[in-house]
Design a protein around this motif. Structure first.
Motif, PDB file in Angstrom:
ATOM      1  N   ASN B 344       0.798  -1.221   0.000  1.00 51.11           N
ATOM      2  CA  ASN B 344       0.000   0.000   0.000  1.00 51.11           C
ATOM      3  C   ASN B 344       0.836   1.279   0.000  1.00 51.11           C
ATOM      4  O   ASN B 344       0.311   2.350  -0.228  1.00 51.11           O
ATOM      5  CB  ASN B 344      -1.021  -0.004   1.138  1.00 51.11           C
ATOM      6  N   GLY B 345       2.142   1.158   0.244  1.00 49.51           N
ATOM      7  CA  GLY B 345       2.969   2.363   0.183  1.00 49.51           C
ATOM      8  C   GLY B 345       3.728   2.470  -1.127  1.00 49.51           C
ATOM      9  O   GLY B 345       4.458   3.428  -1.355  1.00 49.51           O
ATOM     10  N   LEU B 346       3.544   1.480  -1.999  1.00 48.96           N
ATOM     11  CA  LEU B 346       4.343   1.396  -3.217  1.00 48.96           C
ATOM     12  C   LEU B 346       4.137   2.589  -4.146  1.00 48.96           C
ATOM     13  O   LEU B 346       5.089   3.175  -4.661  1.00 48.96           O
ATOM     14  CB  LEU B 346       4.003   0.090  -3.953  1.00 48.96           C
ATOM     15  N   CYS B 347       2.865   2.966  -4.330  1.00 45.37           N
ATOM     16  CA  CYS B 347       2.569   4.062  -5.253  1.00 45.37           C
ATOM     17  C   CYS B 347       3.222   5.353  -4.785  1.00 45.37           C
ATOM     18  O   CYS B 347       3.865   6.053  -5.564  1.00 45.37           O
ATOM     19  CB  CYS B 347       1.055   4.234  -5.371  1.00 45.37           C
ATOM     20  N   GLU B 348       3.108   5.646  -3.487  1.00 50.52           N
ATOM     21  CA  GLU B 348       3.683   6.877  -2.945  1.00 50.52           C
ATOM     22  C   GLU B 348       5.203   6.873  -3.088  1.00 50.52           C
ATOM     23  O   GLU B 348       5.813   7.864  -3.473  1.00 50.52           O
ATOM     24  CB  GLU B 348       3.303   7.064  -1.472  1.00 50.52           C
ATOM     25  N   ALA B 349       5.810   5.706  -2.784  1.00 53.38           N
ATOM     26  CA  ALA B 349       7.265   5.611  -2.843  1.00 53.38           C
ATOM     27  C   ALA B 349       7.747   5.816  -4.279  1.00 53.38           C
ATOM     28  O   ALA B 349       8.717   6.543  -4.527  1.00 53.38           O
ATOM     29  CB  ALA B 349       7.716   4.261  -2.319  1.00 53.38           C
ATOM     30  N   LEU B 350       7.056   5.185  -5.241  1.00 55.22           N
ATOM     31  CA  LEU B 350       7.454   5.329  -6.647  1.00 55.22           C
ATOM     32  C   LEU B 350       7.242   6.762  -7.126  1.00 55.22           C
ATOM     33  O   LEU B 350       8.049   7.300  -7.883  1.00 55.22           O
ATOM     34  CB  LEU B 350       6.662   4.358  -7.527  1.00 55.22           C
ATOM     35  N   THR B 351       6.151   7.381  -6.663  1.00 57.86           N
ATOM     36  CA  THR B 351       5.880   8.765  -7.041  1.00 57.86           C
ATOM     37  C   THR B 351       7.025   9.667  -6.581  1.00 57.86           C
ATOM     38  O   THR B 351       7.553  10.482  -7.343  1.00 57.86           O
ATOM     39  CB  THR B 351       4.559   9.241  -6.412  1.00 57.86           C
ATOM     40  N   ALA B 352       7.428   9.481  -5.318  1.00 56.02           N
ATOM     41  CA  ALA B 352       8.504  10.295  -4.768  1.00 56.02           C
ATOM     42  C   ALA B 352       9.792  10.051  -5.543  1.00 56.02           C
ATOM     43  O   ALA B 352      10.550  10.981  -5.852  1.00 56.02           O
ATOM     44  CB  ALA B 352       8.702   9.970  -3.296  1.00 56.02           C
ATOM     45  N   GLU B 353      10.045   8.786  -5.904  1.00 59.73           N
ATOM     46  CA  GLU B 353      11.268   8.426  -6.610  1.00 59.73           C
ATOM     47  C   GLU B 353      11.282   9.038  -8.022  1.00 59.73           C
ATOM     48  O   GLU B 353      12.277   9.609  -8.453  1.00 59.73           O
ATOM     49  CB  GLU B 353      11.369   6.898  -6.680  1.00 59.73           C
ATOM     50  N   PHE B 354      10.142   8.934  -8.707  1.00 61.25           N
ATOM     51  CA  PHE B 354      10.088   9.432 -10.080  1.00 61.25           C
ATOM     52  C   PHE B 354      10.283  10.939 -10.154  1.00 61.25           C
ATOM     53  O   PHE B 354      10.887  11.441 -11.098  1.00 61.25           O
ATOM     54  CB  PHE B 354       8.763   9.037 -10.754  1.00 61.25           C
ATOM     55  N   THR B 355       9.742  11.662  -9.172  1.00 61.72           N
ATOM     56  CA  THR B 355       9.887  13.111  -9.228  1.00 61.72           C
ATOM     57  C   THR B 355      11.288  13.561  -8.833  1.00 61.72           C
ATOM     58  O   THR B 355      11.643  14.718  -9.018  1.00 61.72           O
ATOM     59  CB  THR B 355       8.853  13.804  -8.331  1.00 61.72           C
ATOM     60  N   SER B 356      12.101  12.630  -8.304  1.00 62.32           N
ATOM     61  CA  SER B 356      13.441  13.061  -7.902  1.00 62.32           C
ATOM     62  C   SER B 356      14.539  12.413  -8.731  1.00 62.32           C
ATOM     63  O   SER B 356      15.648  12.923  -8.783  1.00 62.32           O
ATOM     64  CB  SER B 356      13.662  12.762  -6.411  1.00 62.32           C
ATOM     65  N   MET B 357      14.231  11.288  -9.419  1.00 62.05           N
ATOM     66  CA  MET B 357      15.322  10.607 -10.111  1.00 62.05           C
ATOM     67  C   MET B 357      15.536  11.144 -11.535  1.00 62.05           C
ATOM     68  O   MET B 357      14.728  11.889 -12.068  1.00 62.05           O
ATOM     69  CB  MET B 357      15.061   9.103 -10.177  1.00 62.05           C
ATOM     70  N   SER B 358      16.634  10.735 -12.117  1.00 62.20           N
ATOM     71  CA  SER B 358      16.930  11.077 -13.502  1.00 62.20           C
ATOM     72  C   SER B 358      17.168   9.772 -14.237  1.00 62.20           C
ATOM     73  O   SER B 358      17.810   8.859 -13.724  1.00 62.20           O
ATOM     74  CB  SER B 358      18.171  11.974 -13.528  1.00 62.20           C
ATOM     75  N   PHE B 359      16.605   9.664 -15.445  1.00 62.11           N
ATOM     76  CA  PHE B 359      16.645   8.378 -16.142  1.00 62.11           C
ATOM     77  C   PHE B 359      17.235   8.539 -17.541  1.00 62.11           C
ATOM     78  O   PHE B 359      16.922   9.483 -18.261  1.00 62.11           O
ATOM     79  CB  PHE B 359      15.218   7.823 -16.217  1.00 62.11           C
ATOM     80  N   ASP B 360      18.117   7.600 -17.912  1.00 60.21           N
ATOM     81  CA  ASP B 360      18.690   7.599 -19.254  1.00 60.21           C
ATOM     82  C   ASP B 360      18.088   6.450 -20.046  1.00 60.21           C
ATOM     83  O   ASP B 360      18.194   5.297 -19.647  1.00 60.21           O
ATOM     84  CB  ASP B 360      20.214   7.401 -19.192  1.00 60.21           C
ATOM     85  N   GLY B 361      17.453   6.745 -21.171  1.00 61.54           N
ATOM     86  CA  GLY B 361      16.860   5.685 -21.975  1.00 61.54           C
ATOM     87  C   GLY B 361      17.098   5.916 -23.446  1.00 61.54           C
ATOM     88  O   GLY B 361      17.905   6.764 -23.832  1.00 61.54           O
ATOM     89  N   VAL B 362      16.375   5.175 -24.269  1.00 67.47           N
ATOM     90  CA  VAL B 362      16.572   5.324 -25.713  1.00 67.47           C
ATOM     91  C   VAL B 362      15.875   6.568 -26.261  1.00 67.47           C
ATOM     92  O   VAL B 362      16.166   7.007 -27.365  1.00 67.47           O
ATOM     93  CB  VAL B 362      16.091   4.075 -26.494  1.00 67.47           C
ATOM     94  N   THR B 363      14.940   7.134 -25.495  1.00 65.39           N
ATOM     95  CA  THR B 363      14.246   8.324 -25.998  1.00 65.39           C
ATOM     96  C   THR B 363      14.829   9.611 -25.420  1.00 65.39           C
ATOM     97  O   THR B 363      14.254  10.679 -25.587  1.00 65.39           O
ATOM     98  CB  THR B 363      12.739   8.288 -25.698  1.00 65.39           C
ATOM     99  N   GLY B 364      15.936   9.502 -24.730  1.00 65.14           N
ATOM    100  CA  GLY B 364      16.558  10.719 -24.221  1.00 65.14           C
ATOM    101  C   GLY B 364      17.433  10.434 -23.011  1.00 65.14           C
ATOM    102  O   GLY B 364      17.300   9.394 -22.376  1.00 65.14           O
ATOM    103  N   LEU B 365      18.331  11.379 -22.730  1.00 63.50           N
ATOM    104  CA  LEU B 365      19.186  11.241 -21.559  1.00 63.50           C
ATOM    105  C   LEU B 365      18.742  12.246 -20.503  1.00 63.50           C
ATOM    106  O   LEU B 365      18.142  13.266 -20.814  1.00 63.50           O
ATOM    107  CB  LEU B 365      20.645  11.503 -21.941  1.00 63.50           C
ATOM    108  N   ASN B 366      19.032  11.912 -19.266  1.00 63.85           N
ATOM    109  CA  ASN B 366      18.708  12.792 -18.134  1.00 63.85           C
ATOM    110  C   ASN B 366      17.242  13.226 -18.112  1.00 63.85           C
ATOM    111  O   ASN B 366      16.926  14.389 -17.917  1.00 63.85           O
ATOM    112  CB  ASN B 366      19.589  14.049 -18.146  1.00 63.85           C
ATOM    113  N   MET B 367      16.346  12.275 -18.347  1.00 63.82           N
ATOM    114  CA  MET B 367      14.921  12.615 -18.262  1.00 63.82           C
ATOM    115  C   MET B 367      14.544  12.814 -16.802  1.00 63.82           C
ATOM    116  O   MET B 367      14.988  12.064 -15.937  1.00 63.82           O
ATOM    117  CB  MET B 367      14.070  11.452 -18.779  1.00 63.82           C
TER     118      MET B 367
END
Lengths: 352, 393
Positions: B344-367
């Motif tokens: 039940n805390g997973l959504c909140e934890a992922l939300t917090a992580e997504f708004t703070s992390m930076s991701f490198d993928g095939v559609t762009g760097l440092n998203m």
């Protein structure tokens, strides 16, 4: 007691009794299952749309089956009811905090507006018959969809704001009710299964009352033989208008219930395909057959969801099942066998 | 006869209802004993009907990513399931409910905007983290009234695409005369167009003609094309999906009108359209975060894997879906997701992580992602040359 029973199951009333019993028993069963064993989310999510489509099927059956006129624009009436209800519900969100009251008011407004449109349309439309009428109703459905596609409606402290074709509304903190092709967004989901059940009962009551009344007999007489009916003094255009308007009122009601079950609604949903879908339910259940429509709608609506496990072959299977069932229900041999069994069944019952 | 049929069918209905009644509920991830944990990843998209190219691209690419992750030594494994929603809001709710019953823990949301808007509030109410690869309407992540904190996007939003297109034209096609043909009853097309118009006016792009069409008139564009030609336009902006776009290209070719065509992400997929002569799409520009000819290691690897498995070049939708799976994996690893993690805390934890992390993928760097769920990455313009996308500059 026995008298009442005999009366309820007399030839005249049997279909009506079965309809009501079927709907009530289904409702109680589903409620019991929901409150004891619990029901999967999928089936819970299907309950309200099934109720809506049953009402739509029944109302279309009134035009196609009982009045004998092919209408291809039923989704248009559904759309009018739907978007009226969304606007009313959105506008009254603050002033009427009670969900049930607001739902009732929205459904009422939806059906009234749809009925008014039904009346306006019926004036030119019902002078036609057959293919011509089908084409005009089809066009009507498209016109309604296109109109709603271009309506921008919102309200703020200064009151209602309206704009057509291009969005020129500058709201001061208010709320957009309709925004063109985006349709309605942020609708409060206030429809529920019980309201759907009540509306189905209401629909059944209206349709059976009409069929068993003087007007209903006139409508069917006009369908079966227009000239003969006219010769004995039946006002054809009046009876047909009556059936058409009642049908559009009921369709608007179903549309209202449908709209308030989803948080967003786009006008594109109410296209020709939706009209045809409802027509398929009616034809599948049998023209003029009320119980058939209810069952056909339920089965045909749930079937594609049950076939989800087939993944890519889902829609293919759905079509095959549709064809097979259509063939089977029309097969003469099977009909005879079924009839024989039923006869035996009834004779036994009467002998006891 | 009727009665028997009625009884029979009602029994059938009840049986099916009861049969499906006892299933459901969140059962949580599976455990394998060696420290790995399986996450149920769901998603819905059109796998039948008009828009199925998008749904299939997303499903294929996500499947590649899931297979790669499951074959690697990653502690987090995925069980992936994609349901058909026919790009329709009503069906999307059914598809969502099916996935919910299955026990979906993290979601790829929906492929198309219309169906996504219909289920956005469900994801929010049920607190299931969702990130869409390609649902570009802002209605998926926030509305005027409220923000859906757990809903994110991997693609650009419609307004951003409109603005980016106008900016690109102002810089690279400053001397061109522009005509626009858009679909007025489509949320996506109207959304892009509205912002494009505003930005084009602000940037001084010379727009001489705006032609609208609807679903019912999407088979013949001779009126719009003639009007655009007569207005002297030598660049036609098409913020629409690829099927009507393919008709426009065909008809323009037939009437000998050869302006520069410029599309947005809906144009992506035109090369894989069955029965379409791809030579007509030569020289078409489109704005996309992904170019299959890029030479960075991640893109080369992904394009090769996709071609090996499905025999075609992945489009932007596929690339976004591929990134979605890896972004979810990265976020799950960052929050230390393991056996027994409180669901039940997973959504909140992922939300917090997504708004703070930076991701490198095939559609762009440092998203990065904003609080409202919108992604921030750089769009690229590609031009179709010899049947493949090539970076425009």
């Amino acid at each position: 007691m026995k008298n009442i029973f005999n009366n309820l199951f007399s030839k005249k009333n049997r279909s009506r009794t079965i309809s009501f019993l079927m709907v009530i028993v289904a409702y109680i069963l589903i409620e019991v299952i929901m409150n004891t064993v619990g029901m999967s989310r999928l089936f819970k999510s299907l309950l309200v749309p099934v109720c809506c489509y049953i009402i739509l099927g029944l109302s279309l059956n009134l035009v196609v089956g009982i009045s004998g006129e092919l209408s291809l624009g039923h989704a248009g009436f559904m759309a009018i009811g739907a978007f009226t209800a969304v606007c009313v519900s959105g506008f009254c969100a603050q002033s009427i905090p009670n969900d049930i009251l607001r739902l009732a008011l929205s459904v009422l407004c939806g059906s009234i507006v749809s009925g008014i449109f039904g009346f306006i349309i019926s004036v030119p439309v019902l002078k036609l018959s057959g293919d011509y009428l089908a084409i005009v109703t089809l066009a009507f459905g498209q016109i309604i969809k296109s109109l709603i596609n271009n309506v921008y409606l919102g309200f703020d402290s200064r009151g209602m704001q309206f704009s057509f074709v291009t969005n020129e509304l500058k709201l001061e903190g208010g709320k957009m009710l309709l925004s063109g092709p985006m349709g309605a967004t942020d609708t409060a989901k206030i429809s529920n299964f019980t309201s759907g059940f009540v509306l189905i009962l209401f629909t059944l009551y209206v349709i059976y009352s009409l069929i068993n009344s003087k007007y209903g007999r006139a409508i069917m007489a006009a369908r079966d033989n227009r000239i003969a009916a006219e010769s004995i003094g039946v006002d054809i255009s009046k009876t047909k208008t009556l059936a058409f308007v009642i049908s559009s009122v009921l369709a608007g009601m179903a549309g209202a219930l449908y709209a308030l079950n989803y948080s967003t609604l786009q006008p594109a949903k109410f296209d020709f395909n939706t009209s045809i879908l409802i027509l398929v339910y009616v034809v599948f259940g049998g023209l003029g057959n009320i119980n058939g429509t209810i069952i056909a709608t339920t089965v045909l609506y749930i079937l594609p969801e049950l076939l989800r496990s087939l993944q890519d072959y889902r829609m293919l299977m759905y079509a095959i099942v549709l064809i097979v069932v259509m063939q089977i229900t029309n097969s003469a041999t099977l009909k005879q066998t079924l009839e024989k069994t039923t006869k035996r069944f009834f004779k036994k019952g009467e002998a006891q | 006869m009727k009665k028997l049929l009625v009884v029979l069918l009602s029994v059938l209905c009840v049986l099916t209802l009861a049969g499906c009644g006892s299933k459901g509920g969140n059962e949580g991830g599976g455990e394998t004993g060696d420290g790995t944990v399986t996450v149920k990843l769901g998603g819905s998209g059109p796998l039948s009907g008009d828009a199925k190219v998008y749904g299939e691209a997303v499903r294929n690419a996500a499947q590649i990513a899931v297979d790669e992750i499951n074959a690697s030594d990653s502690k987090i494994k995925f069980e992936f399931r994609m349901e058909d929603d026919e790009a329709d809001g009503e069906k999307a709710v059914s598809a969502y409910s099916t996935l919910f019953d299955w026990g979906m823990q993290v979601s790829m949301f929906t492929v198309t905007s219309g169906s996504g808007a219909a289920v956005a509030s469900y994801y929010d109410e049920d607190k299931i983290f969702a990130i869409t690869p390609s649902g570009s309407s802002t209605a998926l992540v926030y509305t005027d009234a409220k923000n859906y904190p757990g809903n994110f996007q991997m693609c650009f939003t419609d307004p951003n695409q409109g603005v980016a297109s106008a900016d690109y034209m102002a810089t690279n096609f400053a001397d061109k005369v522009v005509a626009v043909i858009y679909k007025s009853d489509d949320v996506y097309s109207a959304g892009v167009f509205e912002k494009f118009k505003a930005e084009a006016a602000a940037k001084g792009v010379n727009v001489v003609y705006e032609g609208a069409f609807t679903d019912d008139s999407s088979t013949d564009f001779s009126t719009q094309l003639t009007a655009a030609k007569d207005a002297g336009a030598d660049l036609v902006f098409l913020p629409i999906y690829y099927q009507p776009a393919s008709t426009i290209l065909k008809q323009a070719n037939d009437m000998g009108y050869a302006p520069v065509f410029f599309g947005v992400d809906g144009m992506d997929g035109i090369l894989t359209l069955e029965g379409f002569d791809t030579s007509l799409a030569e020289g078409v520009y489109l704005l996309t975060p992904f170019a299959a000819d890029a030479t960075d290691e991640a893109t080369v690897h992904f394009v090769k894997a996709y071609q090996d498995k499905y025999g075609e070049t992945p489009n932007q939708f596929a690339a976004d879906a591929y990134d979605v799976v890896y972004a979810i994996k990265q976020a799950l690893e960052n929050i230390g997701y393991k056996e027994g993690y409180a669901t039940n805390g997973l959504c909140e934890a992922l939300t917090a992580e997504f708004t703070s992390m930076s991701f490198d993928g095939v559609t762009g760097l440092n998203m990065t992602w904003a609080e409202n769920g919108e992604v921030s990455k750089a769009p690229k313009a590609v031009v179709i040359t010899n049947g493949v996308y090539v970076s425009a500059n």
